[in-house]
Design a protein around this motif. Structure first.
Motif, PDB file in Angstrom:
ATOM      1  N   GLU A 175       0.846  -1.199   0.000  1.00 55.31           N
ATOM      2  CA  GLU A 175       0.000   0.000   0.000  1.00 55.31           C
ATOM      3  C   GLU A 175       0.886   1.255   0.000  1.00 55.31           C
ATOM      4  OE1 GLU A 175      -2.539   2.142   3.402  1.00 55.31           O
ATOM      5  OE2 GLU A 175      -3.273   0.135   2.888  1.00 55.31           O
ATOM      6  N   SER A 228       2.418   1.766  -3.401  1.00 53.42           N
ATOM      7  CA  SER A 228       1.440   2.344  -4.315  1.00 53.42           C
ATOM      8  C   SER A 228       1.309   3.850  -4.094  1.00 53.42           C
ATOM      9  CB  SER A 228       0.090   1.654  -4.125  1.00 53.42           C
ATOM     10  OG  SER A 228      -0.886   2.246  -4.931  1.00 53.42           O
ATOM     11  N   MET A 229       1.206   4.259  -2.833  1.00 53.29           N
ATOM     12  CA  MET A 229       1.080   5.689  -2.520  1.00 53.29           C
ATOM     13  C   MET A 229       2.369   6.438  -2.866  1.00 53.29           C
ATOM     14  SD  MET A 229      -1.979   6.189  -1.641  1.00 53.29           S
ATOM     15  CE  MET A 229      -1.827   7.873  -1.073  1.00 53.29           C
ATOM     16  N   GLN A 270       4.241   5.872  -5.323  1.00 51.91           N
ATOM     17  CA  GLN A 270       4.258   6.083  -6.764  1.00 51.91           C
ATOM     18  C   GLN A 270       3.351   7.251  -7.190  1.00 51.91           C
ATOM     19  OE1 GLN A 270       6.557   4.191  -8.527  1.00 51.91           O
ATOM     20  NE2 GLN A 270       6.950   3.639  -6.403  1.00 51.91           N
ATOM     21  N   LYS A 271       2.396   7.591  -6.337  1.00 48.26           N
ATOM     22  CA  LYS A 271       1.401   8.617  -6.661  1.00 48.26           C
ATOM     23  C   LYS A 271       1.721   9.977  -6.061  1.00 48.26           C
ATOM     24  CE  LYS A 271      -2.215   5.106  -6.527  1.00 48.26           C
ATOM     25  NZ  LYS A 271      -3.354   4.620  -5.775  1.00 48.26           N
ATOM     26  N   THR A 272       2.768  10.064  -5.249  1.00 47.59           N
ATOM     27  CA  THR A 272       3.061  11.310  -4.545  1.00 47.59           C
ATOM     28  C   THR A 272       4.489  11.755  -4.839  1.00 47.59           C
ATOM     29  OG1 THR A 272       3.714  10.047  -2.584  1.00 47.59           O
ATOM     30  CG2 THR A 272       1.444  10.827  -2.654  1.00 47.59           C
ATOM     31  N   SER A 273       4.788  12.968  -4.436  1.00 48.55           N
ATOM     32  CA  SER A 273       6.151  13.488  -4.624  1.00 48.55           C
ATOM     33  C   SER A 273       6.499  14.409  -3.468  1.00 48.55           C
ATOM     34  CB  SER A 273       6.251  14.234  -5.964  1.00 48.55           C
ATOM     35  OG  SER A 273       5.355  15.337  -5.954  1.00 48.55           O
ATOM     36  N   GLY A 323       5.856  12.189  -0.738  1.00 47.24           N
ATOM     37  CA  GLY A 323       6.445  11.013  -1.372  1.00 47.24           C
ATOM     38  C   GLY A 323       7.541  10.410  -0.515  1.00 47.24           C
ATOM     39  N   TRP A 358       6.010   8.429   2.323  1.00 43.77           N
ATOM     40  CA  TRP A 358       5.534   7.125   1.863  1.00 43.77           C
ATOM     41  C   TRP A 358       6.705   6.181   1.600  1.00 43.77           C
ATOM     42  CZ3 TRP A 358       1.086   5.256   2.920  1.00 43.77           C
ATOM     43  CH2 TRP A 358      -0.037   6.074   3.028  1.00 43.77           C
TER      44      TRP A 358
END
Length: 99
Positions: A13, A16-17, A19-22, A26, A29
């Motif tokens: 999980e 996955s997060m 990969q979606k944040t920066s 990021g 995560w």
């Protein structure tokens, strides 16, 4: 086994997060992924110690249903890390990690 799966799911999980944040989010995560991935590995080592007979090569290990299940779910960039950790477990190498 349940605890191993919980750590695994939490690590995936976080991956996955990640990969979606920066930026800072990021990075948080990424740290969370790393922490739970290695918690998963630590629990895997405990589980591995209970296996009889002991497996001695990576090909045999990869055929275990539990290992197969995790390998199928692990993102490609993380598979090498997982296999390296699995080989260390097979070889009896206990890696120290420092934060």
């Amino acid at each position: 086994m349940k605890l191993i799966d919980e750590y695994f799911e939490t690590a995936m999980e976080a991956w996955s997060m990640m990969q979606k944040t920066s930026g800072d989010e990021g990075a948080e995560w990424a740290e969370r992924f790393e922490r739970y991935f290695y918690e998963f590995i630590d629990e895997l080592k405990k589980w591995w110690a209970t296996l009889h007979p002991k497996l001695t090569n990576i090909d045999e290990a990869e055929e275990l249903p539990e290992i197969k299940k995790w390998l199928e779910q692990i993102p490609a960039p993380v598979q090498l890390n997982f296999l390296t950790e699995l080989e260390d477990i097979l070889d009896g190498i206990d890696t120290e990690r420092f934060d």
